[in-house]
Scaffold this motif. Structure first.
Motif, short mmCIF file in Angstrom:
data_model
loop_
_atom_site.label_atom_id
_atom_site.label_comp_id
_atom_site.label_asym_id
_atom_site.label_seq_id
_atom_site.Cartn_x
_atom_site.Cartn_y
_atom_site.Cartn_z
N THR A 49 6.52 31.30 34.87
CA THR A 49 6.78 29.86 34.75
C THR A 49 6.14 29.05 35.86
OG1 THR A 49 8.87 30.12 35.96
CG2 THR A 49 8.98 30.23 33.56
N ALA A 50 5.68 29.70 36.93
CA ALA A 50 5.06 28.95 38.04
C ALA A 50 4.17 29.89 38.85
CB ALA A 50 6.11 28.32 38.93
N LEU A 51 3.14 29.30 39.47
CA LEU A 51 2.27 30.02 40.40
C LEU A 51 2.16 29.19 41.67
CD1 LEU A 51 -0.54 31.08 37.89
CD2 LEU A 51 1.17 32.59 38.93
N ASP A 52 2.40 29.81 42.81
CA ASP A 52 2.45 29.10 44.09
C ASP A 52 1.42 29.70 45.04
OD1 ASP A 52 3.08 27.78 46.41
OD2 ASP A 52 5.05 28.72 46.68
N ALA A 53 0.36 28.96 45.32
CA ALA A 53 -0.68 29.40 46.25
C ALA A 53 -0.34 28.90 47.65
CB ALA A 53 -2.04 28.89 45.81
N ALA A 54 -0.41 29.79 48.63
CA ALA A 54 -0.11 29.44 50.02
C ALA A 54 -1.30 29.79 50.91
CB ALA A 54 1.15 30.17 50.50
N LEU B 119 15.77 33.72 28.58
CA LEU B 119 16.79 32.68 28.51
C LEU B 119 16.25 31.33 28.99
CD1 LEU B 119 20.06 34.51 29.67
CD2 LEU B 119 19.45 33.77 27.36
N GLN B 120 15.07 31.33 29.60
CA GLN B 120 14.49 30.06 30.05
C GLN B 120 14.22 29.13 28.87
OE1 GLN B 120 11.09 28.86 29.74
NE2 GLN B 120 10.38 30.58 28.51
N ASP B 121 13.95 29.70 27.70
CA ASP B 121 13.76 28.87 26.51
C ASP B 121 15.05 28.13 26.18
OD1 ASP B 121 12.49 27.76 24.35
OD2 ASP B 121 12.82 29.46 23.02
N LEU B 122 16.20 28.80 26.32
CA LEU B 122 17.49 28.16 26.09
C LEU B 122 17.77 27.12 27.17
CD1 LEU B 122 17.64 30.94 24.52
CD2 LEU B 122 20.12 30.79 24.84
N GLY C 69 23.73 35.12 33.31
CA GLY C 69 22.47 35.21 32.57
C GLY C 69 21.36 34.42 33.25
N LEU C 70 20.15 34.61 32.82
CA LEU C 70 18.91 34.03 33.32
C LEU C 70 18.52 34.68 34.65
CD1 LEU C 70 16.62 32.05 32.70
CD2 LEU C 70 17.79 30.36 34.07
N SER C 71 17.87 35.82 34.57
CA SER C 71 17.36 36.47 35.77
C SER C 71 16.03 35.85 36.17
CB SER C 71 17.19 37.98 35.54
OG SER C 71 16.25 38.23 34.53
N ARG C 72 15.78 35.84 37.49
CA ARG C 72 14.57 35.23 38.04
C ARG C 72 13.83 36.25 38.90
NH1 ARG C 72 16.07 31.74 41.77
NH2 ARG C 72 18.29 32.25 41.74
#
Length: 281
Positions: free
Chosen positions: A93-98, A115-118, A39-42
């Motif tokens: 959940t995140a933003l990454d500037a390059a 599932l990130q809440d869990l 569980g918990l796909s990204r």
């Protein structure tokens, strides 16, 4: 030229906050989705972040109106005119500037399913007179998720969640009853591996399967697994053995890991001493 029976998809269709995200889709450089049986796909989606704007030329997606933390994000792959396969549904959940040297700037969206809440909720508590299925339903309700639970297991006098996230605890209980955990939209699934009906995918190398590897490894194989304990209700000892026959029942012929191990190195049983069974299934 692709073969006629190869898997072919159109460009990913992206949605942000429930609405089509055409501008993001046009700027998409790479899309990666990672999912496992735990569980918990990204998801990671990288976009070009330089181009024409209303005022000329500049950054495309630094405005929170385009991308913001917590946004609902989905990605779907299309096949033909009508068929589609959802590949991700979650929250940013995140933003990454390059800003690479000699190349245009990019921005990468990182997201996890619900599932990130869990994962981010850690507790110490106990569940009394409950099954693993009941504990899963309670956790789902606490996080605003519907629950589809199809897994068998014993009733526990006490289940302890000790300094664990809700996700870690749920994963542990699922492993104990040989179940898989995943979330689809806002529905938590905990289902027995042997009863899960996920369909069949046929792959042919090098057509629909582009790359693969196969390894024969005896390092983690065992010829038998032995579990012992004490049943307080009947006041009798528990000793259960799963040998090669348990694995053979799940195959359609040929050799199994336990049989190859026995023929190569002899008997290699595993005696579990770190768990204490309280009943016999």
């Amino acid at each position: 030229m692709p073969t006629p029976d190869a898997l072919t998809y159109g460009p990913p269709v992206l949605r942000l906050r429930g609405q089509p995200a055409d501008a993001l889709g046009q700027a998409l450089l790479a899309l990666t989705v990672i999912d496992t049986a735990d569980g918990l796909s990204r998801c990671e989606a990288q976009f070009a972040n330089w181009g024409p704007t209303r005022g000329g030329t500049g950054y495309l997606f630094f405005d929170w109106a385009h991308l913001a933390l917590g946004d609902a994000f989905t990605a779907t792959l299309t096949r033909g005119a009508s068929a589609s396969d959802p590949v991700f549904d979650g929250l940013v959940t995140a933003l990454d500037a390059a800003f690479p040297e000699g190349a245009p700037p990019t921005i990468t969206l990182l997201a996890e399913d619900r599932l990130q809440d869990l994962r981010m909720t850690r507790r110490t508590r106990t569940f009394t007179d409950t099954t693993d299925a009941d504990a899963a339903r309670r956790i789902a309700a606490e996080h605003g998720l519907a629950a589809v639970v199809d897994a068998e297991g014993p009733t526990h006098a006490v289940l302890a969640q000790t300094n664990q996230s809700d996700l870690a605890f749920l994963r542990d209980r699922a492993r104990a009853i040989d179940a898989e955990v995943w979330v689809a939209g806002k529905v938590l699934h905990v289902e027995s591996r042997r009863r899960r009906k996920a369909g069949t995918v046929a792959l042919a190398y090098p057509k629909t399967l582009l790359e693969c590897s196969a390894i024969v490894d005896l390092a983690r194989q065992r010829t038998a697994v032995v579990v012992s304990g004490w049943d307080p209700a009947s006041k009798t000892a528990i000793r259960e053995v799963a040998d090669a026959a348990a694995v053979a029942a799940e195959t359609t012929g040929g050799r199994t890991g336990p049989s190859v191990l026995a023929a190569t190195f002899g008997a290699r049983p595993e005696i579990l001493v770190h768990t204490v069974p309280l009943s016999v299934a």
